[in-house]
Scaffold this motif. Structure first.
Motif, PDB file in Angstrom:
ATOM      1  N   LEU A   4      25.568  13.430 -48.680  1.00  0.00           N
ATOM      2  CA  LEU A   4      26.967  13.353 -48.432  1.00  0.00           C
ATOM      3  C   LEU A   4      27.617  13.296 -49.607  1.00  0.00           C
ATOM      4  N   THR A   5      28.309  14.327 -49.894  1.00  0.00           N
ATOM      5  CA  THR A   5      29.001  14.565 -51.242  1.00  0.00           C
ATOM      6  C   THR A   5      30.663  14.152 -51.237  1.00  0.00           C
ATOM      7  N   GLN A   6      31.118  13.841 -50.253  1.00  0.00           N
ATOM      8  CA  GLN A   6      32.516  13.344 -50.097  1.00  0.00           C
ATOM      9  C   GLN A   6      32.535  12.274 -49.216  1.00  0.00           C
ATOM     10  N   ASN A   7      33.256  11.191 -49.415  1.00  0.00           N
ATOM     11  CA  ASN A   7      33.447  10.121 -48.445  1.00  0.00           C
ATOM     12  C   ASN A   7      34.684   9.379 -48.655  1.00  0.00           C
ATOM     13  N   ASN A   8      35.833   9.686 -47.938  1.00  0.00           N
ATOM     14  CA  ASN A   8      37.068   9.224 -48.199  1.00  0.00           C
ATOM     15  C   ASN A   8      37.660   8.475 -47.048  1.00  0.00           C
ATOM     16  N   PHE A   9      38.465   7.439 -47.533  1.00  0.00           N
ATOM     17  CA  PHE A   9      39.080   6.762 -46.317  1.00  0.00           C
ATOM     18  C   PHE A   9      40.642   6.672 -46.939  1.00  0.00           C
ATOM     19  N   ALA A  10      41.650   6.507 -45.847  1.00  0.00           N
ATOM     20  CA  ALA A  10      43.161   6.441 -45.875  1.00  0.00           C
ATOM     21  C   ALA A  10      43.587   5.663 -44.743  1.00  0.00           C
ATOM     22  N   LEU A  11      44.569   4.882 -45.261  1.00  0.00           N
ATOM     23  CA  LEU A  11      45.330   4.110 -44.190  1.00  0.00           C
ATOM     24  C   LEU A  11      46.767   3.964 -44.860  1.00  0.00           C
ATOM     25  N   GLY A  12      47.718   4.089 -43.862  1.00  0.00           N
ATOM     26  CA  GLY A  12      49.076   4.214 -44.031  1.00  0.00           C
ATOM     27  C   GLY A  12      49.940   3.806 -42.866  1.00  0.00           C
ATOM     28  N   TYR A  13      51.313   3.800 -43.606  1.00  0.00           N
ATOM     29  CA  TYR A  13      52.021   3.774 -42.270  1.00  0.00           C
ATOM     30  C   TYR A  13      53.489   4.429 -42.392  1.00  0.00           C
ATOM     31  N   LYS A  14      53.969   4.899 -41.449  1.00  0.00           N
ATOM     32  CA  LYS A  14      55.106   6.120 -41.400  1.00  0.00           C
ATOM     33  C   LYS A  14      56.062   5.626 -40.369  1.00  0.00           C
ATOM     34  N   ALA A  15      57.397   5.218 -40.957  1.00  0.00           N
ATOM     35  CA  ALA A  15      58.685   4.970 -40.325  1.00  0.00           C
ATOM     36  C   ALA A  15      59.694   5.894 -40.561  1.00  0.00           C
ATOM     37  N   GLY A  16      60.923   6.080 -39.947  1.00  0.00           N
ATOM     38  CA  GLY A  16      61.773   7.221 -40.079  1.00  0.00           C
ATOM     39  C   GLY A  16      62.155   7.403 -41.630  1.00  0.00           C
ATOM     40  N   ASP A  17      62.198   6.494 -42.430  1.00  0.00           N
ATOM     41  CA  ASP A  17      62.810   6.656 -43.785  1.00  0.00           C
ATOM     42  C   ASP A  17      61.718   6.026 -44.806  1.00  0.00           C
ATOM     43  N   PHE A  18      60.705   5.626 -44.420  1.00  0.00           N
ATOM     44  CA  PHE A  18      59.630   5.027 -45.136  1.00  0.00           C
ATOM     45  C   PHE A  18      58.229   5.367 -44.812  1.00  0.00           C
ATOM     46  N   GLN A  19      57.648   5.497 -45.988  1.00  0.00           N
ATOM     47  CA  GLN A  19      56.070   5.968 -45.782  1.00  0.00           C
ATOM     48  C   GLN A  19      55.328   5.062 -46.960  1.00  0.00           C
TER      49      GLN A  19
END
Length: 283
Positions: A164-179
């Motif tokens: 396994l050469t790449q192991n990435n995680f991401a978490l986020g929140y997206k609203a109308g005018d905010f990310q």
């Protein structure tokens, strides 16, 4: 619920604040035209003011809308030829399949990549197979979205080494005018960004990054302000006191001029600052 973005597009609004409108150290000309037959042409030429190296590329694109097919061919001054064939929403709604090949005549080197993507409400997935003589590499990514929350995972697996050469995680929140976007890459690179559209004219963003085993935290603040419907001003600064400024002006429909500069705040009188200019024509 809208379709969530692809993994590579997570945090894109903040990335655009820091990347778009800045081209210091480069003089660039982009020309886009479209023939009556529907064939699209894109030509680009650039010169690096630091190294003096010049380069360019030519791209043609043709769409067969009835069949959902796209044909794209590219050539650059490194003498690399690439061809991509894409079919979308034909075999299944939301399914996209692509075959991307490249050929270098000087060396005879060839490569191919088979790409697939599927997106519907709440999910956006992709899997690419990068062919190699030693063994293909599998790239996969998936993003789930629910009520503004986004969670993604990205991997790369080298079949030749069974690793396994790449192991990435991401978490986020997206609203109308905010990310909000956070990520962990290979358990060593940690990053985050915040984007806010303050009003119809002003957008701001903050980026943070940290590497495990290092006490050095990197951060930057950026903003974009619309002066009027044809002009915008971009600015950014990071913890190394590098200040970037960009100005974009639409001179007339299809004609855009971009001026940018980079100032070393720690060495204002010592020189080494950079400037850049971009000119875009579209017809």
């Amino acid at each position: 619920m809208a379709v969530p973005p692809a993994y590579s597009d997570l945090g894109k609004s903040a990335k655009d604040i820091f990347n778009k409108g800045f081209g210091y150290g480069i003089l660039k000309l982009d020309v886009k035209t479209k023939a009556q037959s529907g064939v699209e042409f894109a030509t680009s030429g650039s010169n690096n003011t630091d190294t003096g190296k010049s380069g360019g590329h030519l791209e043609t694109k043709y769409k067969v809308s009835d069949l959902g097919l796209n044909f794209t061919q590219k050539w650059n001054t490194d003498n690399t030829l690439t061809t991509e064939i894409t079919i979308e929403d034909q075999l299944a709604k939301g399914l996209k399949l692509s075959l991307d090949t490249s050929f270098v005549p000087n060396t005879g080197k060839k490569s191919a990549k088979l790409k697939s993507g599927y997106k519907r409400d709440f999910v956006n997935m992709g899997c690419d197979l990068d062919f190699d003589m030693a063994g293909p590499t599998v790239h996969g990514a998936a993003v789930l979205g629910y009520e503004g929350w986004l969670a993604g995972y990205q991997l790369a697996f080298d079949t030749a080494k069974s690793k396994l050469t790449q192991n990435n995680f991401a978490l986020g929140y997206k609203a109308g005018d905010f990310q909000l976007h956070t990520s962990v890459n290979d358990s060593t690179e940690f990053g985050g960004s915040i984007y806010q559209k303050v009003n119809s004219n002003l957008e701001t963003a903050v980026q943070l990054a940290w590497t495990a085993g290092s006490n050095n935290t990197r951060f930057g603040i950026g903003a974009k302000y619309l002066l009027d419907k044809d002009a915008s001003l971009s600015a950014k600064v990071d913890n190394a006191c590098l200040v970037g400024v960009g100005y974009t002006q639409t001179l007339r429909p299809g004609v855009k001029l971009t001026l940018s500069g980079l100032i070393d705040g720690k060495n204002v009188n010592g020189g080494g600052h950079k400037v850049g200019m971009g000119f875009e024509l579209e017809a």
